[in-house]
Design a protein around this motif. Structure first.
Motif, PDB file in Angstrom:
ATOM      1  N   TYR A  23       0.925  -1.365  10.001  1.00 16.33           N
ATOM      2  CA  TYR A  23       1.660  -2.413  10.282  1.00 16.33           C
ATOM      3  C   TYR A  23       2.834  -2.354  11.103  1.00 16.33           C
ATOM      4  O   TYR A  23       3.712  -1.380  11.135  1.00 16.33           O
ATOM      5  N   PRO A 102       7.067  -6.391   5.465  1.00 15.77           N
ATOM      6  CA  PRO A 102       5.707  -5.050   4.580  1.00 15.77           C
ATOM      7  C   PRO A 102       6.206  -5.955   2.992  1.00 15.77           C
ATOM      8  O   PRO A 102       7.622  -6.192   3.092  1.00 15.77           O
ATOM      9  N   CYS A 111       3.007   0.333   0.076  1.00 18.99           N
ATOM     10  CA  CYS A 111       3.355  -1.062   1.115  1.00 18.99           C
ATOM     11  C   CYS A 111       1.813  -1.647   0.066  1.00 18.99           C
ATOM     12  O   CYS A 111       0.499  -1.082  -0.028  1.00 18.99           O
ATOM     13  N   ALA A 114       1.159  -7.549   3.425  1.00 21.11           N
ATOM     14  CA  ALA A 114       3.192  -7.548   4.044  1.00 21.11           C
ATOM     15  C   ALA A 114       2.607  -9.586   4.822  1.00 21.11           C
ATOM     16  O   ALA A 114       1.706  -9.729   3.749  1.00 21.11           O
TER      17      ALA A 114
END
Length: 205
Positions: A23, A102, A111, A114
Motif C-alpha cells: 500500500y 494501514p 501489516c 488496510a
C-alpha cells in the motif's frame, strides 16, 4: 521563528510517501505551535494550546499554525455545503478523497490489512469526516454519486498497486443498503476495474 523552521523541517520529512505491504501511504501533516511564556507557563497549558493550533492547521488543510488567543472559526451554511458537494461530485474542484490507513498486527507488527475511507476538504472550511459527509450527501440526495466516486477511486488505487497486498476494507455509506441495485453497482465497477474481488472488503458498520 526557530520553532517554525524546525516544524517545517520535520513536516517535510514526514510528508514523503512510503510503501506498507504493497500500500502507498501518502501522509498529511499538521503542526500546532505554542510558545513559552507567551502562550502559557506550564506544560499542560502549552500542550493544550498547541493542540488547538494543530486543529486550526487541520481546518486549513495542513501546514503550521502558531497559537492565537482567538482563532476564528467559520461556520458554513448547510445549503452552501450541499451545493459545494454537488458541484464537487460533478467534476468540480476539491472532490472527496479516498484516504488509506494501514492496519498493523500487534502480535507480529506486520501489516494485516488496510482501511479506505472518504474525506472531503470543504472549500474554505475544515475536512469533513465520513459520517458527517454521508449525512450531508443523504440530505442533498447525493448518496449514489458519492458512493460511485468512492468505489471508482478505491478500485483505481488497488489497480495501481505495484505488489499484491492484504485486502482493502472500504466503508461505503450505510444508506446505500437501501439501494436495490447495490449488487449490480459493485459488480459493474469491479468488472470495469479489473481488480480481483478478493482484494476488496466492504464494511457497512
Amino acid at each position: 521563528l526557530q520553532a517554525t523552521r524546525l516544524a517545517e523541517k520535520l513536516r517535510r520529512s514526514l510528508l514523503r510517501p512510503y510503501q506498507v505491504a504493497g500500500y502507498l501511504a501518502d501522509p498529511g501533516v499538521s503542526v500546532g505551535i505554542a510558545l513559552h511564556p507567551q502562550h502559557g507557563d506550564s506544560v499542560s497549558a502549552l500542550l493544550r494550546r498547541s493542540e488547538l493550533a494543530m486543529f486550526a492547521a487541520k481546518r486549513r488543510g495542513g501546514g503550521i499554525v502558531i497559537y492565537a488567543d482567538r482563532e476564528p472559526v467559520a461556520r458554513p451554511d448547510p445549503a452552501d455545503v450541499e451545493r459545494a458537494l454537488a458541484q464537487a461530485l460533478r467534476g468540480g474542484s476539491r472532490a472527496p478523497e479516498i484516504w488509506v490507513r494501514p492496519q498493523l498486527s500487534l502480535d507480529s507488527g506486520s501489516c494485516a490489512g488496510a482501511e479506505a475511507f472518504v474525506r472531503w476538504r470543504q472549500p474554505g472550511f475544515s475536512v469533513m469526516h465520513p459520517q458527517e459527509l454521508f449525512r450531508t450527501a443523504e440530505k442533498a440526495e447525493l448518496i449514489r454519486p458519492l458512493t460511485e466516486l468512492m468505489f471508482d477511486r478505491t478500485l483505481a488505487y488497488l489497480a495501481r498497486r505495484e505488489t499484491p497486498g492484504p485486502a482493502l476494507t472500504l466503508s461505503p455509506p450505510p444508506q446505500l443498503l437501501a439501494e436495490p441495485e447495490l449488487g449490480d453497482v459493485i459488480a459493474a465497477r469491479l468488472a470495469a476495474s479489473g481488480v480481483d474481488r478478493s482484494e476488496l472488503l466492504l464494511d457497512f458498520d
